[in-house]
Design an enzyme around this catalytic site. Structure first.
Site, short mmCIF file in Angstrom:
data_model
loop_
_atom_site.label_atom_id
_atom_site.label_comp_id
_atom_site.label_asym_id
_atom_site.label_seq_id
_atom_site.Cartn_x
_atom_site.Cartn_y
_atom_site.Cartn_z
N HIS A 151 13.08 3.02 2.84
CA HIS A 151 12.20 4.05 3.39
C HIS A 151 12.58 5.44 2.88
CE1 HIS A 151 12.03 0.61 6.13
NE2 HIS A 151 10.76 0.91 6.18
N GLU A 156 3.84 -8.47 -6.70
CA GLU A 156 2.66 -8.19 -5.85
C GLU A 156 1.76 -7.09 -6.39
OE1 GLU A 156 3.61 -7.92 -1.61
OE2 GLU A 156 5.33 -9.26 -1.86
N ARG A 165 -1.95 9.39 7.81
CA ARG A 165 -2.11 8.04 7.30
C ARG A 165 -3.14 7.24 8.09
NH1 ARG A 165 1.76 5.52 4.09
NH2 ARG A 165 3.04 7.11 3.09
N CYS A 219 13.08 -3.99 2.82
CA CYS A 219 11.65 -4.27 2.86
C CYS A 219 11.12 -4.20 1.43
CB CYS A 219 10.95 -3.26 3.77
SG CYS A 219 9.26 -3.72 4.22
N ASP A 268 5.94 -13.83 4.97
CA ASP A 268 6.33 -12.61 5.68
C ASP A 268 5.73 -12.57 7.08
OD1 ASP A 268 7.70 -11.55 3.48
OD2 ASP A 268 5.86 -10.74 2.62
N GLU A 284 -11.54 13.59 7.27
CA GLU A 284 -11.36 15.02 6.97
C GLU A 284 -9.96 15.51 7.36
OE1 GLU A 284 -14.00 13.63 8.16
OE2 GLU A 284 -15.74 14.40 7.05
N1 GLN Z 1 6.38 -8.97 0.78
C1 GLN Z 1 5.98 -7.71 1.33
C2 GLN Z 1 6.40 -6.59 0.40
O1 GLN Z 1 7.40 -6.68 -0.19
C3 GLN Z 1 6.57 -7.48 2.71
C4 GLN Z 1 6.13 -6.17 3.30
C5 GLN Z 1 6.49 -5.96 4.74
O2 GLN Z 1 7.38 -6.54 5.27
N2 GLN Z 1 5.81 -5.08 5.41
O3 GLN Z 1 5.74 -5.58 0.26
ZN ZN Z 2 9.34 -5.38 5.64
#
Ligand code: GLN
Ligand code: ZN
Length: 768
Positions: free
Chosen positions: A698, A488, A519, A730, A603, A17
């Site tokens: 980010h 992915e 989150r 990332c 990873d 909620e």
């Molecule tokens: N291979 C993952 C991605 O690209 C790595 C994510 C991560 O490092 N948290 O989403």
């Molecule tokens: Zn990452």
């Protein structure tokens, strides 16, 4: 009657909620009043649930609209100037501006909370900051519960930990001065709580369970002496958790507080020494019910600890408690309607842990038929769990026991592999690549939801994923990336995807825990020995590779990250769990190689966060964590290039371990921290290939070519061009294609320009 206590309760609500209320409020659909009403409803449900379970010490002020560290910053007036609006914005506007930023003021930093997957807002202490107490929240929530007939024990994050978790900014004022300056504000808050009718207050000092210096201990002692003098009417329970008090135990026992909490799940050995040295009237809160994990307690074992304590200090001086706040476990197992019936009884979520606390308290007082029956039932459940064929797989055990040191070593050293890899898969200098994922669009998420709920079939869903993969491959070719990824798209989450494809995991439907603010995550539950029924990623990589002549890098989640981001079984050492995961992943690596993959990325973004809280345990952890990675990856031929990825730039203490992982190529976060990473690597001769991220994923911002060119240039002062890769920080799954397309095109262009410059320089050298 012996008292029972929870140190904190999940605050997201039975069905998240809080998340939905925050989203409504942020989007402007809901008023502040509506948000507050939803929050009050969650608090009330929590208090009433605990009260109904017979808990004696029920926390208040453990609820937060976003984060309890942020609440503490507001409570003490530690609000950075950039959020202070002279025209007087509402309290909530300021609060969320600090958490999430505004157009003009970036958000405060957020980071991991101890060794958990919760993230807190990092307090900022600016020059000239003057603390002043604002007591409305703690006192208000105490009164709110009281109006419901429930007298709570308010929770505060203590001054020592609050300052230690924060960062002094550009100021000469040290932590010591800041901590001492806080005493006045805390004194006021305690006074306010006493006036509202509170007799006990729980002050959390989780930093007391870290490695501390004598000066730290002196500081904390001084602070609590002053606080005790300042608020004589209040009895303080001081709570440290997530680890044993270790070398701080003696000092902790001498603090002028009424009660001390011990996390006996993380460190049971401290109980005996604490009891042996216990000063006169000190009470103990015994954290015997695991607040960090989802397993049903071993009641006999917990009761034996309780008896030990009673024997030493008497029943009136103990409380039976959760090991830490229940923030890290889901709320209620009763919500799970489709759990495997064999496994279900093994689990206990927050509500079930309340029942365990209350049963333990009863058992400590009487030993009648009912208690015996309930203990016998608990014993039987644990025995079934132990003997279940789903938990222990003899083949897996045999294989794990047969791991030989040579399985952890690539046959040839890096230099030999490098040459062979360059011959099989020629790449330009400064090869460009990405970290793996491409945007998970609303369309993909909708299709997955429809497929999972049975509203669409596998063929349709797979066709969509293939189309997305093909689009991603063509896009990467178009902009000229050198090493491609499939994107992915089939993965909703990098851990859950693999967990679903392995034996030994189960999934909840409502097992949410807070990650930060609105989150939440739903970690899979790793309950048994891990095996791999069949290949997990091979078809996707094969398909992607069939679409292009450029190399496609396969993508796996490493063993440590698989364990770290799950609820892990408590009946086997994490080291063994990771070894099993590594063996399953090793088979996947072999299958990928056999299917023609020339590059395989494993990873390990969670490797660093698995570090134990006490430094003395770091080396042992890093040893087996590195071994797990090497076991996963070392079975390939020299020509196969192993990549890894980590998303942090802090290398304090782990540089050597990263070298030992011996990945051919490592990519790491670096753009956000302005290439702080480079400082860590400067002068240390990292031997293998490395791609410090040059694009901060980010942020929605598209970095211009020149900026990335500049970052690459800076990095080349530390690394050789021959070992250097160009990539983002990332994965790109949370970004939008509109951002990703231009940003990656710019990144490729930046690499081209630097390459051209390097070529020109070497041509000059040859001529001269
Ligand atoms: N291979 C993952 C991605 O690209 C790595 C994510 C991560 O490092 N948290 O989403
Ligand atoms: Zn990452």
């Amino acid at each position: 009657m012996i008292q029972t206590a929870t140190l904190g309760f999940p605050r997201i609500g039975p069905h998240r909620e809080l998340k939905f209320a925050l989203e409504h409020f942020w989007s402007g659909d809901w008023s502040a009043g509506q948000l507050e009403a939803a929050a009050a409803m969650i608090r009330r449900t929590n208090w009433q649930m605990q009260s109904a379970a017979g808990i004696d010490c029920i926390p208040s002020n453990d609820f937060s609209l976003y984060d309890h560290v942020l609440d503490t910053a507001v409570m003490t007036g530690a609000i950075p100037a950039r959020y202070r609006n002279p025209s007087g914005p509402s309290h909530l506007t300021t609060y969320f501006a600090m958490a999430r930023g505004t157009g003009s003021a970036p958000a405060m930093e957020m980071t991991k909370w101890f060794d958990t997957n919760y993230h807190y807002i990092v307090p900022e202490f600016e020059p000239g900051l003057e603390f002043h107490a604002s007591t409305a929240k703690p006192a208000g929530e105490f009164s709110e519960a009281r109006a419901l007939g429930i007298v709570t024990r308010p929770v505060l994050l203590g001054p020592f930990s609050f300052v230690r978790l924060g960062k002094p900014r550009g100021t000469a004022v040290g932590r010591e001065t800041l901590t001492e300056a806080l005493v006045e504000s805390y004194g006021e808050v305690l006074g306010e709580l006493a006036a509202a009718g509170a007799t006990w207050v729980q002050i959390d000092e989780p930093c007391l369970a870290l490695d501390l210096s004598p000066a730290d201990l002196q500081l904390i002692t001084g602070v609590y002496e002053k606080l005790a003098a300042r608020a004589p009417g209040i009895r303080i329970l001081l709570a440290a958790y997530y680890a044993g008090l270790g070398a701080n135990l003696q000092a902790a026992l001498r603090l002028p507080v009424a009660a001390l909490h011990l996390d006996l799940v993380r460190c049971r050995a401290q109980l005996a020494s604490a009891l042996a040295q216990a000063p006169g009237a000190l009470q103990f809160s015994l954290g015997v019910v695991d607040g960090r994990n989802v397993w049903r307690a071993d009641l006999d074992d917990a009761l034996s600890q309780i008896h030990l304590a009673i024997g030493h200090v008497g029943a009136t001086r103990i409380q039976i408690a959760t090991s830490c706040p229940l923030l890290h476990v889901p709320l209620d197992l009763d919500e799970e309607t489709s759990l495997d019936p064999e496994v279900r009884p093994w689990l206990a979520f927050a509500k079930q842990k309340l029942e365990e606390l209350s049963l333990l308290a009863q058992a400590a007082e009487r030993d009648d038929g009912e208690i015996r029956e309930r203990f016998a039932a608990n014993r039987e459940i644990l025995a079934r769990r132990q003997q279940s064929a789903r938990v222990v797989n003899p083949d897996v055990r045999r294989r794990a026991a047969a791991v030989r040191p040579e399985m952890l070593r690539r046959p040839a050293p890096f230099a030999v592999r490098y040459a062979k890899q360059a011959a099989t898969t020629p790449l330009p200098l400064l090869p460009t690549t990405t970290i793996g994922s491409f945007p998970q669009t609303a369309g993909i998420r909708r299709a997955r939801a429809a497929y999972r709920s049975g509203h669409s079939d596998a063929a349709g869903y797979n066709a969509l994923l293939e189309a997305e993969t093909a689009r991603a491959i063509h896009f990467q070719e178009d902009i000229g990336l050198d090493v491609l990824v499939h994107g992915e798209f089939e993965r909703n989450d990098m851990v859950e995807y693999f967990a679903t494809n392995l034996h030994g995991y189960l999934f909840t439907s409502n097992g949410w825990v807070q990650s930060y603010g609105s989150r939440c995550v739903k970690p899979p539950v790793l309950f048994g020995d891990i095996s791999r029924p069949g290949p997990m990623t091979v078809e996707w990589i094969r398909y992607a590779q069939s679409l292009t002549k450029r190399p496609v890098k396969a993508m796996l989640t490493g063993p440590v990250t698989m364990a770290e981001w799950s609820f892990v079984r408590d009946d086997l050492a994490k080291r063994e769990v990771c070894l099993q995961l590594a063996l399953a992943l090793r088979d996947e690596v072999a299958d990928l190689e056999a299917a023609g993959a020339r590059m395989i990325q494993v990873d390990e973004p969670a490797l660093r966060e698995g570090l134990p809280l006490h430094r003395a345990e770091h080396a042992a952890y890093l040893d087996w964590a590195v071994d797990a990675f090497r076991l996963t990856t070392a079975g390939v031929k020299d020509e196969t290039q192993i990549h890894t990825h980590m998303c942090y730039a802090e290398f304090g203490g782990i540089f050597q371990s990263i070298v030992l992982m011996d990945a051919d190529v490592i990519s790491m976060e670096a753009a956000r921290s302005r290439m702080e990473l480079l400082e860590a690597f400067a002068g240390r001769d990292y031997p293998n290939c490395i791609g410090p991220g040059v694009y901060d994923i980010h942020s929605p911002r598209v970095p211009p070519v020149e900026e990335m060119e500049e970052l690459i240039g800076q990095a080349l002062a530390v690394f050789q061009p021959e070992q250097f890769w160009v990539n983002p920080d990332c994965g790109l799954k949370t970004r939008r294609w509109e951002e990703v397309r231009p940003a990656l095109a710019n990144m490729v262009e930046a690499a081209r320009r630097v390459r051209a410059r390097l070529a020109a320089q070497s041509a000059c050298r040859v001529q001269s």
